[in-house]
Structure formats: C-alpha cells, structure tokens
Design a protein around this motif. Structure first.
Motif, PDB file in Angstrom:
ATOM      1  N   ARG A 163       0.776  -1.079   0.066  1.00  0.00           N
ATOM      2  CA  ARG A 163      -0.121   0.014   0.055  1.00  0.00           C
ATOM      3  C   ARG A 163       0.954   1.146   0.019  1.00  0.00           C
ATOM      4  NH1 ARG A 163      -5.184  -1.504   0.648  1.00  0.00           N
ATOM      5  NH2 ARG A 163      -5.554  -3.164   1.832  1.00  0.00           N
ATOM      6  N   THR A 164       2.093   1.309  -0.476  1.00  0.00           N
ATOM      7  CA  THR A 164       2.812   2.314  -0.647  1.00  0.00           C
ATOM      8  C   THR A 164       2.352   3.393  -1.922  1.00  0.00           C
ATOM      9  OG1 THR A 164       4.412   1.458  -1.961  1.00  0.00           O
ATOM     10  CG2 THR A 164       4.888   1.303   0.331  1.00  0.00           C
ATOM     11  N   THR A 165       2.869   4.492  -1.661  1.00  0.00           N
ATOM     12  CA  THR A 165       2.516   5.366  -2.641  1.00  0.00           C
ATOM     13  C   THR A 165       2.707   4.798  -4.454  1.00  0.00           C
ATOM     14  OG1 THR A 165       2.548   7.269  -1.351  1.00  0.00           O
ATOM     15  CG2 THR A 165       2.693   7.838  -3.939  1.00  0.00           C
ATOM     16  N   ILE A 168       0.604   1.362  -4.752  1.00  0.00           N
ATOM     17  CA  ILE A 168      -0.684   1.743  -5.430  1.00  0.00           C
ATOM     18  C   ILE A 168      -0.874   2.308  -6.655  1.00  0.00           C
ATOM     19  CG2 ILE A 168      -1.731   1.832  -3.044  1.00  0.00           C
ATOM     20  CD1 ILE A 168      -1.791   4.839  -3.533  1.00  0.00           C
ATOM     21  N   SER A 169       0.080   2.750  -7.215  1.00  0.00           N
ATOM     22  CA  SER A 169       0.140   3.287  -8.455  1.00  0.00           C
ATOM     23  C   SER A 169      -0.052   2.521  -9.697  1.00  0.00           C
ATOM     24  CB  SER A 169       1.402   4.241  -8.908  1.00  0.00           C
ATOM     25  OG  SER A 169       1.819   5.245  -7.943  1.00  0.00           O
ATOM     26  N   PHE A 170       0.159   1.012  -9.386  1.00  0.00           N
ATOM     27  CA  PHE A 170      -0.304   0.252 -10.289  1.00  0.00           C
ATOM     28  C   PHE A 170      -1.396  -0.662  -9.837  1.00  0.00           C
ATOM     29  CE2 PHE A 170       3.734  -0.993  -8.436  1.00  0.00           C
ATOM     30  CZ  PHE A 170       3.778  -2.371  -7.860  1.00  0.00           C
ATOM     31  N   SER A 171      -2.045  -0.416  -8.758  1.00  0.00           N
ATOM     32  CA  SER A 171      -3.312  -1.226  -8.451  1.00  0.00           C
ATOM     33  C   SER A 171      -4.512  -0.811  -9.158  1.00  0.00           C
ATOM     34  CB  SER A 171      -3.477  -1.004  -6.826  1.00  0.00           C
ATOM     35  OG  SER A 171      -4.711  -1.366  -6.555  1.00  0.00           O
ATOM     36  N   GLU A 172      -5.532  -2.060  -9.320  1.00  0.00           N
ATOM     37  CA  GLU A 172      -6.512  -1.713 -10.220  1.00  0.00           C
ATOM     38  C   GLU A 172      -7.662  -1.545  -8.881  1.00  0.00           C
ATOM     39  OE1 GLU A 172      -6.364  -3.808 -14.329  1.00  0.00           O
ATOM     40  OE2 GLU A 172      -6.678  -5.138 -12.572  1.00  0.00           O
ATOM     41  N   ALA A 176      -7.918   1.064  -2.952  1.00  0.00           N
ATOM     42  CA  ALA A 176      -6.302   1.177  -2.517  1.00  0.00           C
ATOM     43  C   ALA A 176      -5.653   2.498  -3.171  1.00  0.00           C
ATOM     44  CB  ALA A 176      -5.599  -0.022  -3.046  1.00  0.00           C
ATOM     45  N   TYR A 177      -6.134   2.772  -4.440  1.00  0.00           N
ATOM     46  CA  TYR A 177      -5.450   4.081  -4.965  1.00  0.00           C
ATOM     47  C   TYR A 177      -6.239   5.302  -4.948  1.00  0.00           C
ATOM     48  CZ  TYR A 177      -8.104   3.069  -9.340  1.00  0.00           C
ATOM     49  OH  TYR A 177      -9.370   3.056 -10.076  1.00  0.00           O
ATOM     50  N   GLY A 178      -7.304   5.021  -4.705  1.00  0.00           N
ATOM     51  CA  GLY A 178      -8.409   6.188  -5.209  1.00  0.00           C
ATOM     52  C   GLY A 178      -8.010   7.451  -4.130  1.00  0.00           C
ATOM     53  N   GLY A 179      -7.776   8.671  -4.438  1.00  0.00           N
ATOM     54  CA  GLY A 179      -7.582   9.820  -3.975  1.00  0.00           C
ATOM     55  C   GLY A 179      -5.971   9.919  -3.307  1.00  0.00           C
ATOM     56  N   PHE A 180      -5.016   9.260  -3.662  1.00  0.00           N
ATOM     57  CA  PHE A 180      -3.727   9.222  -3.226  1.00  0.00           C
ATOM     58  C   PHE A 180      -3.062   9.608  -4.324  1.00  0.00           C
ATOM     59  CE2 PHE A 180      -5.772   6.036  -0.494  1.00  0.00           C
ATOM     60  CZ  PHE A 180      -5.814   6.707   0.945  1.00  0.00           C
ATOM     61  N   GLY A 181      -3.368  10.148  -5.364  1.00  0.00           N
ATOM     62  CA  GLY A 181      -2.461  10.500  -6.516  1.00  0.00           C
ATOM     63  C   GLY A 181      -1.729  11.805  -6.124  1.00  0.00           C
ATOM     64  N   PRO A 182      -0.735  12.351  -6.926  1.00  0.00           N
ATOM     65  CA  PRO A 182      -0.262  11.807  -8.288  1.00  0.00           C
ATOM     66  C   PRO A 182       0.217  10.572  -7.993  1.00  0.00           C
ATOM     67  CG  PRO A 182       1.200  13.475  -7.524  1.00  0.00           C
ATOM     68  CD  PRO A 182       0.029  13.577  -6.595  1.00  0.00           C
ATOM     69  N   TYR A 183       0.247   9.794  -9.064  1.00  0.00           N
ATOM     70  CA  TYR A 183       0.843   8.294  -9.199  1.00  0.00           C
ATOM     71  C   TYR A 183       2.138   8.220  -9.658  1.00  0.00           C
ATOM     72  CZ  TYR A 183      -4.006   7.663  -7.880  1.00  0.00           C
ATOM     73  OH  TYR A 183      -5.459   7.918  -7.360  1.00  0.00           O
ATOM     74  N   THR A 184       2.985   7.044  -9.351  1.00  0.00           N
ATOM     75  CA  THR A 184       4.259   7.040  -9.655  1.00  0.00           C
ATOM     76  C   THR A 184       4.271   6.266 -11.225  1.00  0.00           C
ATOM     77  OG1 THR A 184       5.174   6.462  -7.430  1.00  0.00           O
ATOM     78  CG2 THR A 184       6.586   5.899  -9.376  1.00  0.00           C
ATOM     79  N   PRO A 185       4.799   7.075 -12.091  1.00  0.00           N
ATOM     80  CA  PRO A 185       4.705   6.415 -13.520  1.00  0.00           C
ATOM     81  C   PRO A 185       5.771   5.065 -13.640  1.00  0.00           C
ATOM     82  CG  PRO A 185       6.204   8.323 -13.482  1.00  0.00           C
ATOM     83  CD  PRO A 185       5.626   7.899 -12.052  1.00  0.00           C
ATOM     84  N   GLY A 186       5.669   4.444 -14.662  1.00  0.00           N
ATOM     85  CA  GLY A 186       6.697   3.405 -15.136  1.00  0.00           C
ATOM     86  C   GLY A 186       6.176   1.935 -15.074  1.00  0.00           C
ATOM     87  N   PHE A 187       4.971   1.807 -14.847  1.00  0.00           N
ATOM     88  CA  PHE A 187       4.310   0.610 -14.815  1.00  0.00           C
ATOM     89  C   PHE A 187       3.231   0.230 -15.962  1.00  0.00           C
ATOM     90  CE2 PHE A 187       5.626   1.843 -10.722  1.00  0.00           C
ATOM     91  CZ  PHE A 187       6.424   0.974 -10.315  1.00  0.00           C
ATOM     92  N   ARG A 188       3.293  -1.057 -16.524  1.00  0.00           N
ATOM     93  CA  ARG A 188       2.277  -1.296 -17.502  1.00  0.00           C
ATOM     94  C   ARG A 188       1.671  -2.561 -16.831  1.00  0.00           C
ATOM     95  NH1 ARG A 188       6.488  -1.226 -22.691  1.00  0.00           N
ATOM     96  NH2 ARG A 188       6.627   1.027 -22.706  1.00  0.00           N
TER      97      ARG A 188
END
Length: 425
Positions: A163-165, A168-172, A176-188
């Motif tokens: 659940r780190t920032t 959660i940037s690549f969680s669906e 878990a991710y809602g309301g915690f952006g901006p998200y870390t890029p670099g994931f597909r």
C-alpha cells in the motif's frame, strides 16, 4: 478435536493483573482513538496457541487466516519463541553500520534454501516489493542499457503488492489507490494469467515482470499451469527480470518453499515477508543472484531495522523449520483434504473454489450472503476467516493445524451455508 467451549472471562489490556475490559469497551476505545483504516470483525484476541486464539471473553476460536500467512507456524510456536527469547537476552538492534553475529547465518541459510547467491533483508513485504522495483530499475540502467529514467515494469491486473504510494500506482483496486495521486509512472498493467498480454507489453524499456505466482488478495487466484513457464521464456528471450512476489505464497503456504516450484519455474528475484518473521516481528527479504543484486552499492538502499539481530535470529529459525520440519508436508497433505472438502460444497451455496496447499479462495453465491456476513456468521461459530472482494472469503490456516481441527472448521463453514440456504428458502 480441540474444544471451543468458553473458558471464562479473562483479564486483558496488557496487564494480566488489571481489570478485565469487555469486547464492547475494547472496540469502543479503538474506534475512538485509532485511525479507521481497517474494519475488523467484532472480536478482541487476547491469547493464541497453535491454530487457536482466545478472545477477551474467554472464547476459543480457530484461526483460519493466520495473519495472511504471517503465522504459518502457528501462534506461540515453541521453537520460534525459544529463538526469540535467546536473542532478546543478547542484543536486538545494531543497525547495518556494523555486522552482527546473526546476520551471516541468516543470509547464508536463506540464500541456500532458495538457491540464490545473495539476500537483501528488509522489514515488511511492501518494503521488499519497493526494493525489488528499485533493483529492477537499477539493473535496467546499469546492465541492460535502458536510458536513465525510462525503465518500465510489467505487472498483473488484480495484483496486491502493498500500500505504499508507488505500489498503489499500479493497483486496480479503487479503495487502494483512489484519492492518493499523483501516481508513480513506469508501470504497465496487463491481465493476470495472460502470457500473450505480457509479450505484447514488452519493449526495449522493460526492466522486469513483477508477478504473484498466486494472487492472494484477489481471492487465491491460481493461474493456468503454463502461465509462469511462458512468462519465464519471455523474460529469457527479451532479457527481462522475472520478479516473484512470494510474500504470501512463499515459505510453505502452498506446500513448497516457493510457489513457483509448482510449475518448475525459477524467478530471477524473489520477494519474501510475512512468515519469514515467524509471526513475532516483521522480516522481509529480496533474494537474487549476484548479477542482479550486485547492482546495489553502499548508500543506495538500506533500512535502520533491516537485518537486525532479532530479525535475523527469527529468519534463520524459520529457514531451519522449513528445511527440516513437517510443515511443508502437512501443507501438502492437508491441502488435498481442504481441496476435496471445498469441492463438495460447490453447488450448495458455493459458486467456485480455488486452492493450492493450505490456501483457498471460496466464492459464495452472492444471493446467499456477502463475504462480510459470512465471516461474521463463522465468527459466531468459532472460526476466524477474512473476506475479500464481494462474496469471496479466504482460508489460510497455520501450516501446523491438525486434520481434526481443519475438518471442524470446514464443518462450521458447511453449517453456515446450510443455515443461509434455509433462511433464503
């Protein structure tokens, strides 16, 4: 079979000689003073031994969650407690500024158990995942030659890695991710179990494929048997690291040290946690060969508590128990009992089940009950389980559970389903 009759009210609250605090009072204090980042079942556990816990009202309950696999060896395991007591009497923390006499035995034992050269100890599973991400990016720049800042990592849909920032940037999961952006890029993100989707996502920037051999939080999702072998072939062909998140699935839960073993796959990097601390303190580790872990140099990554003497003492004890003890065999043997019993429930209120070792996901007909209601009904019958998405529950009892106790717990599940069907009739 263990007895679940009430043993009488017992004292709690941290002072065995102090006044008893009721379940209602405990929950009221917690709801008033703690952050509401969990929604626990209405039970307050005071003691545990083996596969059983006792609450503050004296009720004995069968623990079929085992701390999401952190308690693989059961509550108050005598071998683990003895190791902890011995180390508590000596030294608990030195920091990695110095060596301690438990460090080398731990890392050498774990590397030997897993079949890799090197170990990087951390504390929590999420820290192990974060370390794996940093490691993959550094390897991509230093070894593969990906331009700095352009490395990408392929992950699977439905994943749960922490659940780190960054994670959660690549969680669906919107929770878990809602309301915690901006998200870390670099994931597909690609669908789980679909090797062709991974093949399509790989390009010259791909550093790694990060995957759970079995998805736990998603409901114990076991991929097709050819999935991991095909991913391994892709990673070999495209010069991409395969990182296996074995935080929940590893160290005995599926009947093997590594869940990857079920399909004969060897990952480049393994991430361990939960059970590695024996249920006594957080211990995690990243395990890989020198050609991968060797890219990390002094000052580039670390942890104040990672590799501390107490953690290492617990970790080496866990490794010894897995190498020499009956836990893997018990998980395999009782895993077959679990599979057969659950299969018999399909059609009688259960839509589908999935299991591997002593780990199962059970999809209950949503017309009967949601997952939370099912857990509450099982609690009333003396069994602790945890729901996940919708009407799915998970079972992950300690690997030390007896066949009689496992059978009793499954009897309670059967009884709850029977009650629900009767109520809906």
């Amino acid at each position: 079979m263990s007895d679940t009759r009430p043993l009488g009210r017992r004292d709690s609250g941290g002072d065995p000689a102090g006044p008893a605090i009721s379940t209602t009072d405990h929950i009221g204090l917690a709801e008033t003073h703690s952050a509401h980042n969990y929604n626990p079942l209405p039970v307050v556990i005071a003691e545990g031994e083996g596969a059983w816990v006792t609450d503050v009202e004296g009720r004995r309950l069968l623990d079929c969650l085992a701390g999401y696999s952190a308690m693989n060896f059961g509550h108050r395991n005598p071998e683990l407690l003895a190791a902890a007591h011995r180390q508590l009497d000596r030294v608990t923390l030195t920091s990695r500024a110095f060596y301690n006499d438990q460090f080398a035995p731990f890392v050498s034992a774990l590397s030997g158990l897993v079949g890799k050269d090197r170990v990087l100890p951390m504390n929590t599973g999420a820290e192990a995942v974060e370390t794996g991400i940093k490691l993959a990016r550094r390897w991509a720049y230093d070894v593969k030659g990906v331009p700095d800042g352009e490395a990408t990592i392929i992950v699977a849909g439905g994943n749960f890695h922490g659940r780190t920032t960054t994670i959660i940037s690549f969680s669906e999961d919107p929770e878990a991710y809602g309301g915690f952006g901006p998200y870390t890029p670099g994931f597909r993100v690609v669908p789980y179990g679909d090797a062709a989707a991974i093949a399509a996502a790989i390009d010259a920037t791909t550093a790694a494929v990060l995957i759970e051999p079995v998805q736990g939080e998603a409901g114990v999702i076991v991929p097709p048997p050819d999935y991991l072998p095909r991913v391994r072939e892709l990673c070999d062909r495209e010069r991409v690291l395969l990182i296996a998140d074995e935080v929940q699935s590893g160290l005995g839960r599926t009947g093997t040290v590594r869940a990857c073993e079920h399909t004969g796959v060897t990952a480049d990097v393994y991430l361990f946690g939960k059970a590695l601390g024996g249920g006594i303190l957080p211990v995690s580790a990243v395990v890989a060969d020198t050609d991968v872990l060797g890219v990390i140099r002094p000052g580039q990554h670390g942890s104040t508590f990672g590799g501390n003497p107490l953690a290492c003492a617990m970790g080496r004890t866990v490794v010894g128990m897995l190498a020499d003890g009956p836990y893997l065999e018990n998980a395999r043997r009782l895993g077959e009992v679990l599979r057969a019993r659950l299969k018999g429930l399909v059609g009688d209120g259960v839509v589908a089940t999935r299991s591997i070792g002593l780990w199962a996901g059970i999809d209950v007909d949503p017309a009967l009950a949601g997952g939370r209601e099912l857990c509450e009904r099982l609690l009333a019958r003396g069994v602790l389980v945890k729901d996940t998405h919708g009407s799915t529950i998970r079972l992950s009892p300690p690997l030390s559970i007896s066949e009689d106790d496992l059978g009793w717990g499954l009897d309670q599940l059967d009884a709850v389903l029977t009650d629900l069907r009767a109520a809906r009739a």
